[in-house]
Motif scaffolding. Structure first.
Motif, PDB file in Angstrom:
ATOM      1  N   ALA A  80       0.862  -1.186   0.000  1.00 32.45           N
ATOM      2  CA  ALA A  80       0.000   0.000   0.000  1.00 32.45           C
ATOM      3  C   ALA A  80       0.895   1.231   0.000  1.00 32.45           C
ATOM      4  O   ALA A  80       1.986   1.218   0.572  1.00 32.45           O
ATOM      5  CB  ALA A  80      -0.923   0.015   1.214  1.00 32.45           C
ATOM      6  N   ALA A  81       0.432   2.302  -0.646  1.00 31.75           N
ATOM      7  CA  ALA A  81       1.208   3.539  -0.687  1.00 31.75           C
ATOM      8  C   ALA A  81       0.264   4.730  -0.709  1.00 31.75           C
ATOM      9  O   ALA A  81      -0.777   4.706  -1.379  1.00 31.75           O
ATOM     10  CB  ALA A  81       2.133   3.568  -1.904  1.00 31.75           C
ATOM     11  N   PHE A  82       0.658   5.772   0.012  1.00 32.32           N
ATOM     12  CA  PHE A  82      -0.159   6.974   0.142  1.00 32.32           C
ATOM     13  C   PHE A  82       0.690   8.192  -0.179  1.00 32.32           C
ATOM     14  O   PHE A  82       1.521   8.614   0.629  1.00 32.32           O
ATOM     15  CB  PHE A  82      -0.749   7.062   1.552  1.00 32.32           C
ATOM     16  CG  PHE A  82      -1.582   5.859   1.897  1.00 32.32           C
ATOM     17  CD1 PHE A  82      -2.935   5.839   1.613  1.00 32.32           C
ATOM     18  CD2 PHE A  82      -0.998   4.744   2.469  1.00 32.32           C
ATOM     19  CE1 PHE A  82      -3.697   4.718   1.903  1.00 32.32           C
ATOM     20  CE2 PHE A  82      -1.760   3.618   2.765  1.00 32.32           C
ATOM     21  CZ  PHE A  82      -3.109   3.609   2.471  1.00 32.32           C
ATOM     22  N   TYR A  94      -2.746  -1.195  -3.121  1.00 30.62           N
ATOM     23  CA  TYR A  94      -3.609  -0.104  -2.664  1.00 30.62           C
ATOM     24  C   TYR A  94      -2.814   1.193  -2.767  1.00 30.62           C
ATOM     25  O   TYR A  94      -2.016   1.515  -1.886  1.00 30.62           O
ATOM     26  CB  TYR A  94      -4.067  -0.350  -1.223  1.00 30.62           C
ATOM     27  CG  TYR A  94      -4.686  -1.708  -1.018  1.00 30.62           C
ATOM     28  CD1 TYR A  94      -5.954  -1.997  -1.519  1.00 30.62           C
ATOM     29  CD2 TYR A  94      -4.001  -2.719  -0.340  1.00 30.62           C
ATOM     30  CE1 TYR A  94      -6.521  -3.253  -1.350  1.00 30.62           C
ATOM     31  CE2 TYR A  94      -4.568  -3.973  -0.161  1.00 30.62           C
ATOM     32  CZ  TYR A  94      -5.821  -4.229  -0.677  1.00 30.62           C
ATOM     33  OH  TYR A  94      -6.385  -5.470  -0.505  1.00 30.62           O
ATOM     34  N   ASN A  95      -3.018   1.906  -3.839  1.00 26.47           N
ATOM     35  CA  ASN A  95      -2.146   3.041  -4.139  1.00 26.47           C
ATOM     36  C   ASN A  95      -2.935   4.331  -4.341  1.00 26.47           C
ATOM     37  O   ASN A  95      -3.819   4.396  -5.202  1.00 26.47           O
ATOM     38  CB  ASN A  95      -1.327   2.753  -5.401  1.00 26.47           C
ATOM     39  CG  ASN A  95      -0.265   3.809  -5.658  1.00 26.47           C
ATOM     40  OD1 ASN A  95       0.173   4.499  -4.735  1.00 26.47           O
ATOM     41  ND2 ASN A  95       0.158   3.933  -6.901  1.00 26.47           N
ATOM     42  N   LEU A  96      -2.610   5.347  -3.532  1.00 28.23           N
ATOM     43  CA  LEU A  96      -3.072   6.712  -3.776  1.00 28.23           C
ATOM     44  C   LEU A  96      -1.841   7.493  -4.232  1.00 28.23           C
ATOM     45  O   LEU A  96      -1.037   7.930  -3.423  1.00 28.23           O
ATOM     46  CB  LEU A  96      -3.662   7.338  -2.498  1.00 28.23           C
ATOM     47  CG  LEU A  96      -4.860   6.635  -1.864  1.00 28.23           C
ATOM     48  CD1 LEU A  96      -5.392   7.461  -0.700  1.00 28.23           C
ATOM     49  CD2 LEU A  96      -5.956   6.390  -2.885  1.00 28.23           C
ATOM     50  N   ALA A 146      -5.987   9.292   7.581  1.00 31.28           N
ATOM     51  CA  ALA A 146      -7.229   8.530   7.757  1.00 31.28           C
ATOM     52  C   ALA A 146      -7.266   7.332   6.809  1.00 31.28           C
ATOM     53  O   ALA A 146      -7.664   6.223   7.201  1.00 31.28           O
ATOM     54  CB  ALA A 146      -8.436   9.437   7.517  1.00 31.28           C
ATOM     55  N   CYS A 147      -6.846   7.546   5.558  1.00 30.93           N
ATOM     56  CA  CYS A 147      -6.830   6.452   4.579  1.00 30.93           C
ATOM     57  C   CYS A 147      -5.825   5.374   4.978  1.00 30.93           C
ATOM     58  O   CYS A 147      -6.106   4.175   4.864  1.00 30.93           O
ATOM     59  CB  CYS A 147      -6.486   6.992   3.193  1.00 30.93           C
ATOM     60  SG  CYS A 147      -7.729   8.074   2.469  1.00 30.93           S
ATOM     61  N   VAL A 149      -4.663   4.672   8.034  1.00 28.97           N
ATOM     62  CA  VAL A 149      -5.155   3.970   9.231  1.00 28.97           C
ATOM     63  C   VAL A 149      -6.234   2.961   8.843  1.00 28.97           C
ATOM     64  O   VAL A 149      -6.232   1.807   9.296  1.00 28.97           O
ATOM     65  CB  VAL A 149      -5.679   4.984  10.263  1.00 28.97           C
ATOM     66  CG1 VAL A 149      -6.464   4.260  11.361  1.00 28.97           C
ATOM     67  CG2 VAL A 149      -4.529   5.781  10.869  1.00 28.97           C
ATOM     68  N   ASP A 150      -7.159   3.376   7.997  1.00 33.11           N
ATOM     69  CA  ASP A 150      -8.239   2.489   7.540  1.00 33.11           C
ATOM     70  C   ASP A 150      -7.665   1.283   6.803  1.00 33.11           C
ATOM     71  O   ASP A 150      -8.102   0.136   7.008  1.00 33.11           O
ATOM     72  CB  ASP A 150      -9.179   3.278   6.628  1.00 33.11           C
ATOM     73  CG  ASP A 150     -10.387   2.472   6.181  1.00 33.11           C
ATOM     74  OD1 ASP A 150     -10.220   1.569   5.333  1.00 33.11           O
ATOM     75  OD2 ASP A 150     -11.508   2.731   6.661  1.00 33.11           O
ATOM     76  N   THR A 151      -6.683   1.524   5.949  1.00 33.23           N
ATOM     77  CA  THR A 151      -6.096   0.442   5.144  1.00 33.23           C
ATOM     78  C   THR A 151      -5.316  -0.536   6.004  1.00 33.23           C
ATOM     79  O   THR A 151      -5.404  -1.757   5.823  1.00 33.23           O
ATOM     80  CB  THR A 151      -5.202   1.040   4.046  1.00 33.23           C
ATOM     81  OG1 THR A 151      -5.969   1.953   3.258  1.00 33.23           O
ATOM     82  CG2 THR A 151      -4.637  -0.051   3.149  1.00 33.23           C
ATOM     83  N   ILE A 152      -4.536  -0.023   6.927  1.00 33.79           N
ATOM     84  CA  ILE A 152      -3.785  -0.899   7.828  1.00 33.79           C
ATOM     85  C   ILE A 152      -4.744  -1.759   8.648  1.00 33.79           C
ATOM     86  O   ILE A 152      -4.507  -2.950   8.876  1.00 33.79           O
ATOM     87  CB  ILE A 152      -2.873  -0.065   8.749  1.00 33.79           C
ATOM     88  CG1 ILE A 152      -1.767   0.608   7.922  1.00 33.79           C
ATOM     89  CG2 ILE A 152      -2.258  -0.928   9.850  1.00 33.79           C
ATOM     90  CD1 ILE A 152      -0.958   1.636   8.688  1.00 33.79           C
ATOM     91  N   LYS A 153      -5.849  -1.161   9.055  1.00 38.36           N
ATOM     92  CA  LYS A 153      -6.835  -1.884   9.870  1.00 38.36           C
ATOM     93  C   LYS A 153      -7.574  -2.950   9.068  1.00 38.36           C
ATOM     94  O   LYS A 153      -7.745  -4.080   9.541  1.00 38.36           O
ATOM     95  CB  LYS A 153      -7.843  -0.881  10.455  1.00 38.36           C
ATOM     96  CG  LYS A 153      -8.934  -1.532  11.295  1.00 38.36           C
ATOM     97  CD  LYS A 153      -9.888  -0.482  11.839  1.00 38.36           C
ATOM     98  CE  LYS A 153     -10.996  -1.132  12.664  1.00 38.36           C
ATOM     99  NZ  LYS A 153     -11.943  -0.115  13.198  1.00 38.36           N
TER     100      LYS A 153
END
Length: 241
Positions: A80-82, A94-96, A146-147, A149-153
């Motif tokens: 995942a990357a933000f 999961y990439n933003l 927020a994104c 935290v949501d993704t990790i959860k």
């Protein structure tokens, strides 16, 4: 923030930056372990002298070395990357992606959808889009946190890359040791605390390695030299072609 970690930590007080010490070359060196001369990201922007707003090195295809997230993907791990630089169009699960519109015929929604994981971006924006004011800070970092935290959860990625820009933005705008920059540092501390806490809430904290770093430092600038202005005044600057 630091007090949340146990005694198994390493604190590096001094780091020698690569050249040039810019965000995109630095982040790419961090994620590939190579110098810009090897990985190919030698600036934030591409050399496009005819364009008023040149393209940035947004896309993964411009990296000439193997980034860590591709190695993780090859090993069957979830990524995942933000807003991590130079990840547009990558195979991150999961990439933003960090990208912005620099042409009059496009907009933020379209370029972000093309560069990111579109369904994931839609889901995150539906949940947390109200936190953003476009790409302005400090609201953008609130959205990103927020994104993340949501993704990790809910997704539990094996590798998560997060690029928080609030403090860097305030330092550029108001000065390195300005009140605004210090306030941004406190906001950053709280955001990182949220990210740490979600790993505790999900039971992944003992197996998680946190690497918290900055891509470069900076100093205040009082004057800027624009050599092209001098060349133009002396009749030494002429349009190409």
């Amino acid at each position: 923030m630091i007090h949340q970690f146990n005694k198994k930590r390493t604190w590096v007080k001094k780091v020698k930056g690569i050249f040039p010490t810019l965000t995109y070359p630095s982040h790419t060196s961090i994620i590939t372990g190579q110098y810009p001369a090897v990985h190919g990201i030698v600036n934030n922007t591409k050399l496009q002298p005819r364009r008023q707003s040149p393209d940035w090195f947004w896309y993964r295809k411009d990296i000439q070395s193997m980034p860590l997230y591709d190695i993780a993907k090859e090993k069957g791990l979830t990524t995942a990357a933000f807003l991590w630089p130079v990840t547009a169009g990558s195979k991150i699960d999961y990439n933003l992606a960090e990208i912005f519109p620099n042409r009059i015929w496009t907009n933020q929604v379209l370029v972000s959808l093309k560069a990111s994981s579109p369904l994931f971006l839609y889901e995150m924006n539906k949940k947390y889009g109200k936190l953003r004011h476009g790409i302005k800070q400090p609201w953008l970092d609130d959205f990103v946190t927020a994104c993340a935290v949501d993704t990790i959860k809910n997704k539990k990625p094996d590798l998560t890359l997060i690029h928080l820009v609030d403090m860097d933005s305030m330092r550029h705008r108001y000065g390195v040791r300005s009140p605004q920059a210090k306030e941004a540092l406190h906001r950053l501390d709280k955001r990182v605390a949220k990210i740490i806490q979600v790993t505790k809430d999900t039971g992944t904290y003992p197996q998680t390695d946190f690497v918290i770093l900055g891509d470069h430092y900076q100093i205040n600038v009082d004057k800027m030299i624009h050599l092209n202005m001098l060349f133009a005044q002396q009749g030494l600057l002429h349009p190409l072609g």
